[in-house]
Design a protein around this motif. Sequence first.
Motif, PDB file in Angstrom:
ATOM      1  N   ALA A 286     -17.845  53.130 127.991  1.00 41.85           N
ATOM      2  CA  ALA A 286     -18.365  54.344 128.601  1.00 41.85           C
ATOM      3  C   ALA A 286     -17.399  55.509 128.432  1.00 41.85           C
ATOM      4  CB  ALA A 286     -18.635  54.096 130.089  1.00 41.85           C
ATOM      5  N   PRO A 287     -17.900  56.747 128.436  1.00 45.87           N
ATOM      6  CA  PRO A 287     -17.019  57.924 128.314  1.00 45.87           C
ATOM      7  C   PRO A 287     -16.025  57.988 129.472  1.00 45.87           C
ATOM      8  CG  PRO A 287     -19.339  58.530 128.049  1.00 45.87           C
ATOM      9  CD  PRO A 287     -19.322  57.126 128.533  1.00 45.87           C
ATOM     10  N   GLY A 288     -14.818  58.447 129.163  1.00 44.31           N
ATOM     11  CA  GLY A 288     -13.789  58.630 130.181  1.00 44.31           C
ATOM     12  C   GLY A 288     -13.254  57.345 130.773  1.00 44.31           C
ATOM     13  N   LYS A 289     -13.426  56.227 130.071  1.00 40.89           N
ATOM     14  CA  LYS A 289     -12.973  54.929 130.575  1.00 40.89           C
ATOM     15  C   LYS A 289     -11.545  54.656 130.120  1.00 40.89           C
ATOM     16  CE  LYS A 289     -13.774  50.859 132.476  1.00 40.89           C
ATOM     17  NZ  LYS A 289     -14.070  50.712 133.920  1.00 40.89           N
ATOM     18  N   CYS A 290     -10.680  54.273 131.054  1.00 37.20           N
ATOM     19  CA  CYS A 290      -9.299  53.912 130.733  1.00 37.20           C
ATOM     20  C   CYS A 290      -9.212  52.399 130.662  1.00 37.20           C
ATOM     21  CB  CYS A 290      -8.356  54.467 131.806  1.00 37.20           C
ATOM     22  SG  CYS A 290      -6.616  54.127 131.469  1.00 37.20           S
ATOM     23  N   LEU A 291      -8.913  51.867 129.481  1.00 41.72           N
ATOM     24  CA  LEU A 291      -8.809  50.425 129.301  1.00 41.72           C
ATOM     25  C   LEU A 291      -7.435  49.931 129.735  1.00 41.72           C
ATOM     26  CD1 LEU A 291     -10.583  49.967 125.856  1.00 41.72           C
ATOM     27  CD2 LEU A 291     -11.551  49.844 128.155  1.00 41.72           C
ATOM     28  N   PRO A 292      -7.290  48.654 130.053  1.00 42.69           N
ATOM     29  CA  PRO A 292      -5.988  48.127 130.463  1.00 42.69           C
ATOM     30  C   PRO A 292      -4.946  48.227 129.340  1.00 42.69           C
ATOM     31  CG  PRO A 292      -7.768  46.612 131.044  1.00 42.69           C
ATOM     32  CD  PRO A 292      -8.367  47.650 130.158  1.00 42.69           C
ATOM     33  N   MET A 293      -3.695  48.424 129.729  1.00 39.43           N
ATOM     34  CA  MET A 293      -2.598  48.403 128.766  1.00 39.43           C
ATOM     35  C   MET A 293      -2.536  47.012 128.131  1.00 39.43           C
ATOM     36  SD  MET A 293      -0.002  50.150 127.469  1.00 39.43           S
ATOM     37  CE  MET A 293       0.431  51.442 128.647  1.00 39.43           C
ATOM     38  N   HIS A 294      -2.388  46.992 126.788  1.00 41.42           N
ATOM     39  CA  HIS A 294      -2.330  45.690 126.114  1.00 41.42           C
ATOM     40  C   HIS A 294      -1.613  45.819 124.771  1.00 41.42           C
ATOM     41  CE1 HIS A 294      -5.975  47.558 124.373  1.00 41.42           C
ATOM     42  NE2 HIS A 294      -5.639  46.878 123.274  1.00 41.42           N
ATOM     43  N   SER A 295      -1.172  44.681 124.289  1.00 42.09           N
ATOM     44  CA  SER A 295      -0.639  44.563 122.931  1.00 42.09           C
ATOM     45  C   SER A 295      -1.470  43.508 122.210  1.00 42.09           C
ATOM     46  CB  SER A 295       0.852  44.187 122.962  1.00 42.09           C
ATOM     47  OG  SER A 295       1.038  42.961 123.652  1.00 42.09           O
ATOM     48  N   HIS A 296      -1.027  43.109 121.035  1.00 43.12           N
ATOM     49  CA  HIS A 296      -1.848  42.256 120.186  1.00 43.12           C
ATOM     50  C   HIS A 296      -1.073  41.017 119.762  1.00 43.12           C
ATOM     51  CE1 HIS A 296      -3.093  46.450 119.873  1.00 43.12           C
ATOM     52  NE2 HIS A 296      -4.317  45.957 119.884  1.00 43.12           N
ATOM     53  N   GLY A 297      -1.773  39.861 119.792  1.00 40.50           N
ATOM     54  CA  GLY A 297      -1.118  38.617 119.403  1.00 40.50           C
ATOM     55  C   GLY A 297      -0.675  38.635 117.954  1.00 40.50           C
ATOM     56  N   GLN A 298      -1.529  39.164 117.077  1.00 39.36           N
ATOM     57  CA  GLN A 298      -1.182  39.315 115.659  1.00 39.36           C
ATOM     58  C   GLN A 298      -1.752  40.648 115.169  1.00 39.36           C
ATOM     59  OE1 GLN A 298      -1.785  35.811 113.132  1.00 39.36           O
ATOM     60  NE2 GLN A 298      -1.732  34.501 114.948  1.00 39.36           N
ATOM     61  N   SER A 299      -2.776  40.575 114.330  1.00 36.22           N
ATOM     62  CA  SER A 299      -3.343  41.800 113.760  1.00 36.22           C
ATOM     63  C   SER A 299      -4.667  42.142 114.428  1.00 36.22           C
ATOM     64  CB  SER A 299      -3.567  41.623 112.253  1.00 36.22           C
ATOM     65  OG  SER A 299      -2.341  41.409 111.586  1.00 36.22           O
ATOM     66  N   GLU A 300      -4.966  43.440 114.469  1.00 34.88           N
ATOM     67  CA  GLU A 300      -6.273  43.919 114.932  1.00 34.88           C
ATOM     68  C   GLU A 300      -6.686  45.082 114.046  1.00 34.88           C
ATOM     69  OE1 GLU A 300      -8.206  46.681 118.387  1.00 34.88           O
ATOM     70  OE2 GLU A 300      -6.645  45.284 119.025  1.00 34.88           O
ATOM     71  N   LEU A 301      -7.931  45.048 113.608  1.00 28.85           N
ATOM     72  CA  LEU A 301      -8.540  46.186 112.926  1.00 28.85           C
ATOM     73  C   LEU A 301      -9.714  46.659 113.771  1.00 28.85           C
ATOM     74  CD1 LEU A 301      -8.663  45.139 109.141  1.00 28.85           C
ATOM     75  CD2 LEU A 301      -6.962  46.543 110.308  1.00 28.85           C
TER      76      LEU A 301
END
Length: 230
Positions: free
Chosen positions: A150-165
């Motif tokens: 949804a517009p104006g949505k703040c997602l949780p802080m996160h990092s990535h296990g390996q790669s993400e596209l």
Amino acid sequence: MNPRHHLHESTLMSYAAGALPPALGVVASAHLEGCAHCRQLLRDAEAIGAALLDQTQPEPASARQAAMREAMLAQLEAEEARDTPVRPLRPLATPVAGDTAASSHPDPLPVSLHPYFGPSLRTLRWRWIAPGVHCIRAASMPSLIMLRIAPGKCLPMHSHGQSELTQILRGAYNDALGTFAPGDMADLDEDVEHQPVTAPGVPCICVSALDAPLRFSGWLARSMQRFVKL
């Protein structure tokens, strides 16, 4: 469409060599359909790969040895074809920009995504996974997902296990790396930690492929992860 964020050179080299995991290859193909810059870099990567392959070829064998080698390879290929299904090096051929197959539907999706999500955004059946967040997971490729946030949505802080596209299809989001709008590619690895915030106006729709589950910083997001499977 004039993307400002592109595939990393190492990703393009892996794509050219057919070495990307299948889900990542599908998302890379979706970006290449609309990005002339990355298509040119891909052609360069393929040319470099072909030149390196030529340099590693052995000295020409005698005609008899060459014929024996070709016969042996043909026999091996025939046996493999009987035992295992043929799998292309790439998920799909990259269509030419403006391909009529990609534009014959309202709200068309990139051609590379048709086998997994259908031809149009209008036909998608979203599943709720969190307030303001809906998802579709490709049945034949669980690590390939479509997200609508949804517009104006703040997602949780996160990092990535390996790669993400992640390829942006509609709307936009902002994070520490900049603004990602339609056509932009987020090519991320385990060194990136970010907190996307979707832009106001319209939902942000994107397609993503993950090599490994996300790593959430907050305990609430971590506790919900086993239910949403991201």
